[in-house]
Write an enzyme that holds these catalytic residues in place. Structure first.
Site, PDB file in Angstrom:
ATOM      1  N   TYR A  94       0.925  -1.104  -0.036  1.00  0.00           N
ATOM      2  CA  TYR A  94       0.066  -0.155  -0.044  1.00  0.00           C
ATOM      3  C   TYR A  94       0.736   1.086  -0.049  1.00  0.00           C
ATOM      4  O   TYR A  94       1.787   1.226   0.746  1.00  0.00           O
ATOM      5  CB  TYR A  94      -0.954   0.052   1.188  1.00  0.00           C
ATOM      6  CG  TYR A  94      -2.192  -0.996   1.175  1.00  0.00           C
ATOM      7  CD1 TYR A  94      -2.218  -1.522   0.161  1.00  0.00           C
ATOM      8  CD2 TYR A  94      -2.925  -0.958   2.087  1.00  0.00           C
ATOM      9  CE1 TYR A  94      -3.281  -2.672   0.190  1.00  0.00           C
ATOM     10  CE2 TYR A  94      -4.157  -1.544   1.971  1.00  0.00           C
ATOM     11  CZ  TYR A  94      -4.108  -2.656   1.228  1.00  0.00           C
ATOM     12  OH  TYR A  94      -5.316  -3.324   0.986  1.00  0.00           O
ATOM     13  N   TYR A 145      -9.561   3.660  -2.600  1.00  0.00           N
ATOM     14  CA  TYR A 145      -9.932   3.944  -4.085  1.00  0.00           C
ATOM     15  C   TYR A 145     -11.156   4.813  -4.080  1.00  0.00           C
ATOM     16  O   TYR A 145     -11.157   5.713  -5.114  1.00  0.00           O
ATOM     17  CB  TYR A 145     -10.204   2.594  -4.909  1.00  0.00           C
ATOM     18  CG  TYR A 145      -9.008   2.203  -5.345  1.00  0.00           C
ATOM     19  CD1 TYR A 145      -7.856   2.709  -5.925  1.00  0.00           C
ATOM     20  CD2 TYR A 145      -8.732   0.487  -5.303  1.00  0.00           C
ATOM     21  CE1 TYR A 145      -6.672   2.172  -6.500  1.00  0.00           C
ATOM     22  CE2 TYR A 145      -7.386   0.209  -5.867  1.00  0.00           C
ATOM     23  CZ  TYR A 145      -6.549   0.842  -6.594  1.00  0.00           C
ATOM     24  OH  TYR A 145      -5.276   0.395  -7.004  1.00  0.00           O
ATOM     25  N   GLU A 198      -0.102  -2.291  -7.731  1.00  0.00           N
ATOM     26  CA  GLU A 198      -1.229  -3.389  -8.413  1.00  0.00           C
ATOM     27  C   GLU A 198      -0.397  -4.038  -9.443  1.00  0.00           C
ATOM     28  O   GLU A 198      -0.503  -5.531  -9.583  1.00  0.00           O
ATOM     29  CB  GLU A 198      -2.295  -2.563  -9.045  1.00  0.00           C
ATOM     30  CG  GLU A 198      -3.044  -1.910  -8.040  1.00  0.00           C
ATOM     31  CD  GLU A 198      -3.683  -2.714  -7.024  1.00  0.00           C
ATOM     32  OE1 GLU A 198      -3.423  -4.028  -6.971  1.00  0.00           O
ATOM     33  OE2 GLU A 198      -4.658  -2.072  -6.211  1.00  0.00           O
TER      34      GLU A 198
END
Length: 313
Positions: A94, A145, A198
């Site tokens: 993260y 998000y 990601e």
């Protein structure tokens, strides 16, 4: 004795590294890159982040929260000598914040507002070790998000294009710039998070970037779904027995149709790193024993999508 102890501690403080929390900085030159260099960058990031002792069915796993080093730094070098350094949690990749060179010899740090306590202090001192040249410009929103999408002015991040040129351009809009809007910052973060964190988690997302390397593209439904189900996918693979998932995993394919996964080898090509899951797991499995499961999986997906087809009648 006391004076010797004080001297010893003083010397240790002088010689100690500025931050013992972060591993080596991974550097990626966005402004001058190729498909091969992008792949090498992601492999370097995965190797720095993973726990070398943890692996399920051949897929590396990230460490637990107590493992040192706790953080990973990624320096993105854009065109015209513009740079931004991302700080990532090693245990889940993260993004916690970022820094950029500012004015003359200053380091400006930006931290998401959902990072608190000792972690917030860690971000500040790791990104900008020198207190005398440290400048703060906080991110006035959290790292989720939905928040990033809202701040970027879109309903879904599928509306925000990804691509090497876009990442390079976005670096230039932030690095060293006195003032920029929350929209500009959110757009940069949406692009950077997906193309760094990601893509490190998922080979499928890495391959999407590589396939569209010289052009902008919108992430498809499978990309978004993988991002949202990484924890669930990691747990399912960890808990699988001889390659069979404990229960069907309902995902989405590139077209947005249901994709039911019953076996590890169906999802394994898409996954590069597993989120940490406690307990032991299988490292390999017998491929020959999987043939009946292959037939079952094909039939299962056929029936599920056939049912969806007739649902509208």
């Amino acid at each position: 004795m006391k004076s010797m102890l004080v001297v010893t501690i003083s010397i240790w403080l002088i010689l100690a590294p500025t931050s013992t929390w972060a591993v080596n900085t991974i550097i990626y030159n966005v402004g001058s890159t190729t498909i091969s260099k992008y792949a090498t960058f992601l492999n370097d990031l995965r190797n720095e982040a993973k726990d070398p002792s943890l692996k399920c069915y051949g897929i590396p796993m990230l460490p637990n929260t107590n493992t040192n080093p706790k953080y990973v730094l990624v320096e993105l070098q854009g065109s015209n000598k513009k740079t931004i350094t991302l700080m990532l949690r090693r245990n889940n990749l993260y993004v916690m914040g970022y820094s950029d060179p500012f004015e003359t010899n200053k380091c400006r740090y930006h931290i998401f507002n959902d990072i608190s306590g000792t972690e917030r202090q860690d971000v500040e001192t790791t990104l900008c070790p020198n207190a005398n040249s440290r400048v703060s410009k906080n991110i006035n929103f959290d790292s989720r998000y939905p928040t990033l999408e809202s701040k970027a002015g879109v309903k879904s991040r599928s509306q925000v294009q990804l691509g090497i040129q876009i990442l390079d351009s976005n670096i230039g809009k932030i690095s060293g710039v006195m003032s920029f809007t929350e929209k500009t910052e959110a757009e940069f973060l949406l692009v950077a998070i997906q193309m760094v964190s990601e893509a490190a988690r998922f080979k499928y997302i890495e391959n999407q970037v590589k396939t569209n390397f010289n052009r902008a593209f919108n992430p498809n439904p499978k990309v978004l779904n993988l991002q949202e189900t990484w924890g669930k996918i990691s747990t399912a693979i960890h808990d699988a027995k001889n390659g069979v998932l404990p229960k069907p995993l309902e995902l989405v394919d590139a077209s947005g149709a249901k994709w039911i996964v019953l076996r590890v080898d169906e999802i394994k090509p898409d996954v590069a790193l597993l989120n940490y899951v406690g307990g032991s797991c299988q490292t390999t499995y017998n491929q020959n024993a999987m043939f009946p499961q292959l037939i079952m999986s094909t039939y299962y997906n056929y029936m599920v999508n056939l049912g969806d087809l007739f649902e509208g009648f």
